[in-house]
Design an enzyme around this catalytic site. Sequence first.
Site, PDB file in Angstrom:
ATOM      1  N   PRO D  73       0.599   2.197  -0.005  1.00 59.49           N
ATOM      2  CA  PRO D  73      -0.628   2.889  -0.469  1.00 59.49           C
ATOM      3  C   PRO D  73      -1.383   2.138  -1.560  1.00 59.49           C
ATOM      4  CG  PRO D  73       1.185   4.447  -0.270  1.00 59.49           C
ATOM      5  CD  PRO D  73       1.773   3.080  -0.083  1.00 59.49           C
ATOM      6  N   LYS D 173     -11.884  -6.452  -0.415  1.00 58.86           N
ATOM      7  CA  LYS D 173     -11.642  -5.141   0.213  1.00 58.86           C
ATOM      8  C   LYS D 173     -12.254  -4.026  -0.633  1.00 58.86           C
ATOM      9  CE  LYS D 173     -10.120  -2.108   3.097  1.00 58.86           C
ATOM     10  NZ  LYS D 173      -8.802  -1.503   3.203  1.00 58.86           N
TER      11      LYS D 173
END
Lengths: 301, 301, 301, 301
Positions: D73, D173
């Site tokens: 995560p 990202k």
Amino acid sequence: MSQSLTLAFVGLGAMGGPMAAHLAAPEVGAETLLLYNRTANKAQALAAELGARVQAVSLPEIARADLIVSCLPTSQEVSEVLAQLPSLKRGAVWVDCTSGHPDAARVQADQLAQQGVTFLDAPVSGGTAGAQAGTLTVMVGGDAQVLDRVRPYLAFAALVRHVGPSGAGFALKAVNNILLATQLLATGEGLAALARCGVSPDAALEVINASSGRSNASQNLIPQRVLTREFPVTFKLGLLAKDADIALDVALSVQASTPLLAQVAGLTRGASRLIGPDHDHTAALQLIEQLNGLELTGERR
Amino acid sequence: MSQSLTLAFVGLGAMGGPMAAHLAAPEVGAETLLLYNRTANKAQALAAELGARVQAVSLPEIARADLIVSCLPTSQEVSEVLAQLPSLKRGAVWVDCTSGHPDAARVQADQLAQQGVTFLDAPVSGGTAGAQAGTLTVMVGGDAQVLDRVRPYLAFAALVRHVGPSGAGFALKAVNNILLATQLLATGEGLAALARCGVSPDAALEVINASSGRSNASQNLIPQRVLTREFPVTFKLGLLAKDADIALDVALSVQASTPLLAQVAGLTRGASRLIGPDHDHTAALQLIEQLNGLELTGERR
Amino acid sequence: MSQSLTLAFVGLGAMGGPMAAHLAAPEVGAETLLLYNRTANKAQALAAELGARVQAVSLPEIARADLIVSCLPTSQEVSEVLAQLPSLKRGAVWVDCTSGHPDAARVQADQLAQQGVTFLDAPVSGGTAGAQAGTLTVMVGGDAQVLDRVRPYLAFAALVRHVGPSGAGFALKAVNNILLATQLLATGEGLAALARCGVSPDAALEVINASSGRSNASQNLIPQRVLTREFPVTFKLGLLAKDADIALDVALSVQASTPLLAQVAGLTRGASRLIGPDHDHTAALQLIEQLNGLELTGERR
Amino acid sequence: MSQSLTLAFVGLGAMGGPMAAHLAAPEVGAETLLLYNRTANKAQALAAELGARVQAVSLPEIARADLIVSCLPTSQEVSEVLAQLPSLKRGAVWVDCTSGHPDAARVQADQLAQQGVTFLDAPVSGGTAGAQAGTLTVMVGGDAQVLDRVRPYLAFAALVRHVGPSGAGFALKAVNNILLATQLLATGEGLAALARCGVSPDAALEVINASSGRSNASQNLIPQRVLTREFPVTFKLGLLAKDADIALDVALSVQASTPLLAQVAGLTRGASRLIGPDHDHTAALQLIEQLNGLELTGERR
């Protein structure tokens, strides 16, 4: 703290010099005051001026002080000073008056705690005038009881306020300064729009300062520095941009939502690049002027 | 203006009522003061209170006044009043103290000029306390010489400032109020981020108010209205949102670049919708609180 | 509409010229096509090129058309054209392909309705390439049934969409364009931050365009116009700033809360002033470049 | 890299599971594929499904792999995994496909370099659909030559792009995702303003998607997830807020000026708090809806 103790002051710049001078006053009760400055002759001159109990020393010598006060440009310089020091006295206290970064405060507090030394982040507000008059505001993060012990020695301050845990002082200073940046930019935008409607900046500020939109920027900085076109360099735009970025970094670190301050940080950083970091912080308004194709000039200039 | 003249006041609300009362003072020297209010018994009660020279009248009767002062919620209500009036006295002056829109000022000034009447946009700042004390700030757009003629009769003001052509008064009031909104939201964001770092709003404001980030919001509104959680309704959030939108409209009309104020107008409008337009304007901070999952509460609450 | 009708086209610029040419095609079925342009020889040249049924005319002569299509820089020019015309034919339709202002659409629709003429605001998207290919998107505000009657004649379009009441077409065009401005500025900011981290704009765009952050700006405008440093002027920055301001004006008029678009309008207006309104709209990124002290240049430039 | 090598995959969630499956394909040529997941039975089930050369292992066992791919995560979980591992194989490569923080990438790269292991930050884009189809985009920071060696094994990707030094992949990202957040919020604001003007979201998007304002959000996310009121949870709002904050952190770390993205990060964080971090990321538009007192609903819902 014992009555006869050794004080040290690190960083004798435009703020640190006059602050150190207050520590030399007899009523402060220091047995010795050690002064360190990267450019040594500044420390020597000040020591000569302040009298017998004051000595200019090399950096390692300050390690014998009971209370060390530092006032440097950024946390980076504090870090470099710490890296060059031998072990400090167990039980000593370090009061850092730099406008630093909360993350650095926590790292440095942990590092000094291993030597039995307490670090307090204690940035000041009030400018060089407040430093000379000894009326600075000090906002302190860290151990409140330790602060109470050293409080009597902070003779350069009119208000010393404990505000929270380690880093809280630096966080609050950064937020104060981003609020200053907000007022500067927002008032500048408003004055620019009004100027394009035929309302002079003088008239607008006279009314705003008698109304609910007034702030330190509208009452002092803009009339004195911008409308006069003087922009005297007492606090650099690059440092305001750094403080605004620290404030935003603080907000990010606690997952706060601050969309307005975030824009302010972006515009202040942009102003610092476009106008130049060495101009006075009020020159941030020159970005607003360029975006509006005008100059905010006072009638009585 | 002749010494013995007829004055009229239109709109006897929380601001207009006490403002009208100042016009009835003997030293103002009006022969007659006509009062009009949509709810007639408010005008009758005030006339009874203010003495023999003061009369409550129907709307058409104010057309015989030499000087008409109005204080209504928005320019829309001023427009509706004007539409219901017969011809005014040639040479009369209309002083509109509404927080109106500059476009409306220009339309209404043109319309009245056709009857030989001068319209001045003259919004006020200072709140109900200033209205009662007679210490309001009045910012006036329009003919400066006509303003000088009526200036002696504006007995509710401590400062009456001519600021530019028709519409300039309304434009400046809107900018003042969006600066207020900016301070409220920015200070609220800063306090929210600090609260998440463990700095209480009380401590933060005590320091900021002794430092460079201080503003009317940090010094008065937030400690008195937000930290106490009282949010007393003296100026509604819906009206602050309206004023912020007017300020942005003004900026757009002169092709000004105001990215920061633009965001403020958007957030204030959003706060008015999410929190409700009838709350006090300081309840705009409840939007910031919800975005941050906390409440800004004072210790001494 | 009857089969044998008279068409007129007003405004033969970079968009209007090729759009008018499509109306001259035999399959459109116009008996006559009247062309008007402020610079008359442009109309004469195009009429000569398009054949017998096409005539260059003076402005008043277009009043005899059954369907008038206009494509002008702003609503201001449309207003000026309307002011110079005699009465139009009862039952005629005016399709305005200008990127106009919704307020103007409503005023002009009311004005023409008094002559029994229907006004449709019908701005186009697709650029000069789309105009030439006859593949424009047309977004139309006003009477949907009237649109259906004239739809067969809009031969320059691939998509003609009724989107709402009078003014809705202009509102949507303005919103589309402020979204374009948002993508340009936001992608530019992202590329600038990445460039400072050592990620080249080419690499960044290659990845973004294969990922979820892609937009028309990242896929087409920035690689073709910015990274090449060509900034070919096909749509001026001053017009993008005008459209962004219209979008914000639309938001204000319906009391919408658009804090992000509001900032975009402010920055676009500022870019237009700082960089110059006659540069290509993609030169808005030069503001971002200046705020970041760098240039976004492609490797394959 | 030698032909017969041991691969390991850490983190078999919605993304990691299907990605790991691609590594098991015979043409990838791994001798062994080790699978680790905190919930062990997930790893066992997948190993059973993928055949003889695939084994579910305890965390320390992955230390014998030549190439380790992780997909967790946040960087925090990667850090926790690293802390529990024995020494890795000298010459091994760690490819971290987490959407991590550039600062963590640099720390982890340094830490592994001390064992002779290369760390590459290699986040992916394309969602669970792309993971299953093996068509992900991978953006990689770190040593380009090492990337070339492991490139043949990244069988889950359609595009593997080296974008810069250590941390550059994570930075890109984060920027991609804040651009996504920008499109979502900006398009939502535009649709809200248009809805208040009587333009339906369906009509508006049909036109925008045939025009210059189109983006991934307008073309895919808003019509599929918002107008349908489905908001299917495939990527959580709390993670989008985290990514937006990382992007801003990246900008701050290189002193970039990104006023627009800064506002976006603040609004996204606020949306995550007000709407809830576990909703789909497109539920950020519910903040915009609340600020505008309306719901963006499709006609064909």
